[in-house]
Design an enzyme around this catalytic site. Structure first.
Site, mmCIF file in Angstrom:
data_model
loop_
_atom_site.group_PDB
_atom_site.id
_atom_site.type_symbol
_atom_site.label_atom_id
_atom_site.label_comp_id
_atom_site.label_asym_id
_atom_site.label_seq_id
_atom_site.Cartn_x
_atom_site.Cartn_y
_atom_site.Cartn_z
ATOM 1 N N SER A 192 32.646 51.396 37.436
ATOM 2 C CA SER A 192 31.914 51.778 36.204
ATOM 3 C C SER A 192 32.640 52.779 35.305
ATOM 4 O O SER A 192 32.127 53.101 34.234
ATOM 5 C CB SER A 192 30.508 52.353 36.511
ATOM 6 N N GLY A 213 39.697 44.766 32.669
ATOM 7 C CA GLY A 213 39.954 45.842 33.619
ATOM 8 C C GLY A 213 40.355 45.338 34.995
ATOM 9 O O GLY A 213 41.112 44.366 35.126
ATOM 10 N N ASP A 269 47.632 50.050 42.093
ATOM 11 C CA ASP A 269 46.996 48.809 41.681
ATOM 12 C C ASP A 269 46.303 48.214 42.907
ATOM 13 O O ASP A 269 46.961 47.863 43.892
ATOM 14 C CB ASP A 269 48.104 47.874 41.163
ATOM 15 N N ILE A 270 44.995 48.098 42.832
ATOM 16 C CA ILE A 270 44.220 47.666 44.008
ATOM 17 C C ILE A 270 44.581 46.243 44.440
ATOM 18 O O ILE A 270 44.420 45.892 45.604
ATOM 19 C CB ILE A 270 42.700 47.813 43.725
ATOM 20 N N ASN A 284 31.248 42.023 36.618
ATOM 21 C CA ASN A 284 30.054 42.004 35.769
ATOM 22 C C ASN A 284 29.047 41.028 36.377
ATOM 23 O O ASN A 284 29.359 40.335 37.339
ATOM 24 C CB ASN A 284 30.407 41.662 34.319
ATOM 25 N N ASP A 340 38.654 43.797 37.169
ATOM 26 C CA ASP A 340 38.126 42.447 37.404
ATOM 27 C C ASP A 340 39.164 41.399 36.982
ATOM 28 O O ASP A 340 39.492 40.472 37.749
ATOM 29 C CB ASP A 340 36.834 42.300 36.576
HETATM 30 P P1 ADP Z 1 33.897 48.897 34.803
HETATM 31 O O1 ADP Z 1 33.539 47.764 33.875
HETATM 32 O O2 ADP Z 1 33.072 48.910 36.072
HETATM 33 O O3 ADP Z 1 33.946 50.216 34.106
HETATM 34 P P2 ADP Z 1 36.836 48.673 34.744
HETATM 35 O O4 ADP Z 1 37.663 47.622 35.374
HETATM 36 O O5 ADP Z 1 36.820 48.734 33.247
HETATM 37 O O6 ADP Z 1 35.359 48.498 35.362
HETATM 38 O O7 ADP Z 1 37.287 50.085 35.265
HETATM 39 C C1 ADP Z 1 37.004 50.573 36.560
HETATM 40 C C2 ADP Z 1 38.170 51.435 37.014
HETATM 41 O O8 ADP Z 1 39.209 50.586 37.493
HETATM 42 C C3 ADP Z 1 38.813 52.299 35.923
HETATM 43 O O9 ADP Z 1 39.064 53.580 36.473
HETATM 44 C C4 ADP Z 1 40.113 51.562 35.623
HETATM 45 O O10 ADP Z 1 41.129 52.451 35.158
HETATM 46 C C5 ADP Z 1 40.454 51.040 36.997
HETATM 47 N N1 ADP Z 1 41.403 49.927 37.106
HETATM 48 C C6 ADP Z 1 41.774 49.011 36.180
HETATM 49 N N2 ADP Z 1 42.674 48.154 36.700
HETATM 50 C C7 ADP Z 1 42.887 48.541 37.999
HETATM 51 C C8 ADP Z 1 43.709 48.073 39.083
HETATM 52 N N3 ADP Z 1 44.511 47.019 38.933
HETATM 53 N N4 ADP Z 1 43.655 48.740 40.265
HETATM 54 C C9 ADP Z 1 42.857 49.812 40.429
HETATM 55 N N5 ADP Z 1 42.050 50.296 39.466
HETATM 56 C C10 ADP Z 1 42.061 49.666 38.267
#
Ligand code: ADP
Length: 182
Positions: free
Chosen positions: A127, A42, A20-21, A34, A44
């Site tokens: 993305s 997601g 988890d980032i 966005n 964000d």
């Molecule tokens: P986008 O709208 O740019 O596609 P998303 O957030 O839907 O962005 O997804 C981008 C990537 O981030 C995906 O691979 C998703 O699985 C991942 N992701 C979602 N939550 C986290 C998190 N907490 N830490 C790291 N990566 C994440």
């Protein structure tokens, strides 16, 4: 140094991890935002939840962000010092400049990091979630764009690709390995 060693050197500042980032104590984490910069789903949503309401307040003052561009804020309650918000392209089949836009997200984020004295930065797979960019293509673009940047600007010492699923992590590792064997 033999020429054949160089690709390994190029890939040295990059690592891949699952997780988890929002938990990373780096100088900057990148948000797959966005164009409104006012939060979304997601990664964000996760970043805004973890950073607290001051983040959206600062984002409001930024007047949004164009696709392929990046803007920087503080990290607030995050362990990361900064958040770099970049807006990836929505996948529309690959003929609408999506690869160039995605590469630009990585490049502009790295430029902002360097301009703000960040030496460690973590990227999610921009993305590849809600925006449906094919994960394998996106991983190759991410890795090659970061490698090119590190090759030209040694200021950044550490770039982490933070992957939320094992498939994405494997694709980033494979892209780094392919780069080393070029
Ligand atoms: P986008 O709208 O740019 O596609 P998303 O957030 O839907 O962005 O997804 C981008 C990537 O981030 C995906 O691979 C998703 O699985 C991942 N992701 C979602 N939550 C986290 C998190 N907490 N830490 C790291 N990566 C994440």
């Amino acid at each position: 140094m033999p020429a054949c060693w160089r690709p390994r050197e190029v890939a040295m500042g990059m690592r891949v991890m699952m997780g988890d980032i929002t938990r990373l104590a780096v100088d900057a984490i990148v948000n797959a935002a966005n164009t409104s910069l006012l939060g979304g789903g997601g990664v964000d949503g996760a970043i805004h939840r973890a950073a607290g309401p001051d983040l959206v307040e600062e984002c409001r003052s930024l007047n949004g962000c164009k696709i392929g561009q990046a803007k920087i804020t503080k990290g607030y309650r995050l362990p990361a010092r900064h958040v770099i918000h970049t807006v990836g392209p929505v996948w529309q089949g690959g003929e609408k400049s999506e690869p160039e836009m995605l590469a630009s997200c990585y490049r502009k984020s790295l430029e902002l990091a360097v301009a703000n004295d960040c030496r460690t930065i973590a990227f999610p797979a921009v993305s590849t979630g809600i925006y449906r960019y094919p994960k394998d293509h996106a991983a190759r673009i991410a890795v090659s764009t970061v490698a090119d940047f590190l090759d030209q600007d040694p200021t950044l010492i550490d770039v982490t690709f933070v992957c939320f699923d094992e498939e994405t992590a494997a694709l980033h590792r494979a892209a780094i390995t392919a780069l080393r064997q070029d």
